[in-house]
Design an enzyme around this catalytic site. Structure first.
Site, short mmCIF file in Angstrom:
data_model
loop_
_atom_site.label_atom_id
_atom_site.label_comp_id
_atom_site.label_asym_id
_atom_site.label_seq_id
_atom_site.Cartn_x
_atom_site.Cartn_y
_atom_site.Cartn_z
CG ASP A 120 42.14 34.90 42.49
OD1 ASP A 120 42.99 35.36 43.07
OD2 ASP A 120 41.16 35.95 42.04
CD GLU A 138 40.61 40.68 45.83
OE1 GLU A 138 39.95 39.48 45.88
OE2 GLU A 138 41.64 40.74 45.91
C1 BGC Z 1 42.63 38.63 43.48
C2 BGC Z 1 43.35 38.41 42.43
C3 BGC Z 1 44.95 38.71 42.93
C4 BGC Z 1 45.06 37.62 43.98
C5 BGC Z 1 46.66 37.61 44.61
C6 BGC Z 1 43.00 37.41 44.60
O1 BGC Z 1 42.13 37.68 45.72
O2 BGC Z 1 41.21 38.40 43.15
O3 BGC Z 1 43.25 39.72 41.34
O4 BGC Z 1 45.76 38.48 41.85
O5 BGC Z 1 44.25 37.61 45.04
O6 BGC Z 1 46.73 38.64 45.50
#
Ligand code: BGC
Length: 612
Positions: A305, A492
């Site tokens: 991630d 998030e």
């Molecule tokens: C998130 C992911 C996402 C990634 C790319 C991260 O902060 O946890 O779910 O796919 O960013 O944008």
């Protein structure tokens, strides 16, 4: 002869030799068997041949994913042998879909111009439609699809999303999120289908089928099961927190959807921000390598991630089994240099690198990128087309859960004389769509092609419809009040509720509570529509209103809600989560849920009324 000419000659001779040997090897597998065949055995042979030609720098390059802006200047694509490009929050690749495609074609050509011509993977968080593109069809977030319990619909939604994702130049999506959320305080509850492992597993299969279809056909994309594992079951619902479940619980509750994803051929798995058994998931070899790769037989790409390398232990994450790194926001050189040093000083075994690159190349072959690395321009006119929007409207209808319908107030008579509609969420497609819509944190504005809840009501009701956004006037003569309340968009950790003192709460804002009491106090029949990414504590509001609907985050087709409100369709949705009754339900690690029956919910998982 001057030295620099000699040097260049020598360099060129080496280059010619390398190209001749590589093209001999590549062509030898090009002839018999064909380089572009789909068969897995052939793909393995091609991967082996290619891998044998690669330098260490080229291998590390393949393991690197960067943004198309900020992280790189364009030439880095070829000079740093980049394997993948991601588009997220930030400047868009262009003004319209054609420009998006053109931008990615330009970058793809740079990758193809390298010695071995290995094509790029283009990734995006298309998590409920191609939600980064203004004008795409946006589906309800997964929690709404979970309420529909309709796997055929989930498959169709995924295949439409895949097509619109390809239409904007991508071949890889970071979706579906297959979390099992344990606590409504988590800011990503809506990204998962349900708190039930069984329901989630069922819908995961459908989602992978829909996204990937036949991977090489250019209308589908590689899917990603995320976030492995325990993202939704951290203590107190903290994003990236600590998951204190036992290994047995993890195996029984959290891993089944991954087993389904792997047996459905999911192309990639993204590792999670949380920790388990005091180890960051990114560095959790037992779970990544032993369990996912060896135990489940996953042969695709494990992607980190955001900035996973610098945040979670550098080379420890590669040794744990991460194959590609989201080397963004200043991480690219740190990652590339760090891994190289790690290999040279023996911290990382070269075999691990070969395994990582093998997985990446394998998926590029499966996607047919060596044969056809470019997006299909014909797909552009599919973005937001009527057929796609009709399907999204069906998804909106089927996601609605009717929690209360006193004296059968619903369905509303179309001929009713006067309807008053209250609440800013009633007439704003941004607010009704949640995070990951146009922007990472969502938008508070209307966006292209979307309809609002109000649009649907206006088009369906035959009497007078008045909109009073903030309930500033008292429409005492209204026959019914439709009051739309809920959460503002978040994504998030910004959606975490924590101690309740942040931007988001388990309860409605005072202003929204007042919209409801204004009309219930007047004795006017009141229907409440809740727009939210999770069940909220609304016990009092359910009690005082006549009808109450959980609408989750419906996306671009808000008008679909009216089709159920006015009875053209019945309610079908069933709660994908247990519904809490009070804030005290959240005093411990988890709220009420399927797995922890110690708290009695207001409504159980699976609850949902119908008209007939
Ligand atoms: C998130 C992911 C996402 C990634 C790319 C991260 O902060 O946890 O779910 O796919 O960013 O944008």
């Amino acid at each position: 002869m001057p030295r620099y000419i000699l040097f260049n000659l020598k360099k060129n001779l080496i280059k010619i030799l390398v190209i001749t040997v590589s093209s001999y090897l590549l062509n030898s597998c090009k002839n018999v068997p064909s380089y572009h065949s789909n068969s897995d055995t052939l793909i393995e042979q091609k991967v082996d041949s290619l891998l044998a030609l690669m330098t260490l720098d080229e291998k590390i390059g393949q393991m690197s994913q960067v943004r198309h802006f900020d992280d790189i200047v364009d030439e880095d694509i070829s000079s740093k042998f980049i394997g993948s490009v991601i588009h997220t929050q930030g400047p868009t690749p262009g003004a319209d879909a054609k420009e998006w495609q053109d931008r990615f074609i330009e970058l793809q050509k740079m990758a193809l111009s390298t010695r071995l011509g290995i094509p790029l993977l283009f990734a995006v968080d298309a998590v409920h439609g191609q939600n980064t593109f203004d004008g795409a069809t946006i589906f309800p977030h997964n929690i709404g699809l979970g309420a529909s319990r309709n796997s055929k619909l989930v498959e169709e939604a995924a295949s439409i999303t895949a097509m619109e994702t390809q239409a904007t130049g991508f071949n890889w999506t970071f979706s579906p999120c297959i979390a099992i959320p344990f606590n409504e305080k988590w800011g990503r509850v809506y990204e998962g289908f349900s708190e039930s492992t069984v329901l989630t597993s069922e819908l995961v299969k459908a989602s992978i089928r829909g996204h990937q279809g036949v991977l090489s056909d250019k209308k589908t994309v590689m899917a990603t099961a995320k976030h492995f594992v325990g993202d939704g079951s951290t203590d107190f619902g903290q994003e990236g927190g600590y998951t204190s479940l036992s290994m047995q619980e993890i195996s029984e509750i959290l891993l089944p959807p991954y087993r389904e994803a792997v047996s459905s051929g999911v192309g990639s798995v993204m590792v999670s921000f949380n920790s388990i058994s005091n180890v960051p998931m990114h560095a959790h070899k037992v779970l990544i390598t032993d369990t996912l790769k060896i135990g489940m037989g996953f042969d695709g790409i494990v992607i980190s991630d955001w900035k996973g390398y610098s945040r979670f232990g550098a080379n420890a994450i590669i040794n744990a089994g991460v194959d590609m790194v989201m080397a963004v926001d200043g991480d690219l050189d740190i990652f590339q240099n760090g891994v190289k040093t790690g290999i040279l000083n023996g911290d990382i075994n070269h075999k691990r690198i070969d395994d990582a690159v093998r997985r990446i190349l394998r998926q590029k072959f499966r996607l047919g990128l060596f044969k056809n690395p470019f997006p299909d321009p014909e797909l552009v006119n599919k973005i937001g087309c009527e057929a796609h929007r009709n399907k999204a409207r069906q998804a909106v209808r089927e996601s609605l859960v009717l929690l209360k319908n006193a004296k059968n107030l619903l369905p509303i008579e179309k001929k009713i004389k006067k309807i008053v509609v209250i609440g800013e969420h009633a007439n704003n497609s941004g607010l009704q769509s949640g995070g990951w819509t146009i922007q990472w944190q969502g938008t508070h504005d209307n966006y292209k092609g979307a309809t609002t809840i109000m649009d649907g009501i206006k088009n369906t009701a035959e009497g007078l419809v008045v909109y009073d956004e903030k309930a500033t006037e008292k429409h005492t003569d209204a026959d019914i009040a439709i009051i739309v309340v809920g959460e503002t968009p978040y994504a998030e950790m910004f959606g975490d509720i924590g101690d309740g003192n942040g931007a988001h709460k388990l309860t409605l804002s005072e202003e929204h509570q007042k919209y409801i009491t204004t009309y219930t106090d007047m004795g006017i029949k009141t229907v409440v529509i809740l727009i939210s990414g999770r069940p909220l504590v609304v016990t009092e509001q359910i009690k005082i209103s006549d009808a109450f609907i959980a609408a989750w985050l419906p996306g671009s087709e808000g008008a679909g809600i009216a089709e159920v409100l006015f009875g053209d369709h019945d309610f079908k949705g069933k709660l994908p989560h247990s519904w809490p009754k009070s804030e005290e339900d959240f005093e411990n690690k988890y709220g009420p849920n399927f797995w922890d029956q110690s708290i009695v919910p207001l409504y159980e998982f699976g609850y949902g009324l119908r008209y007939y």
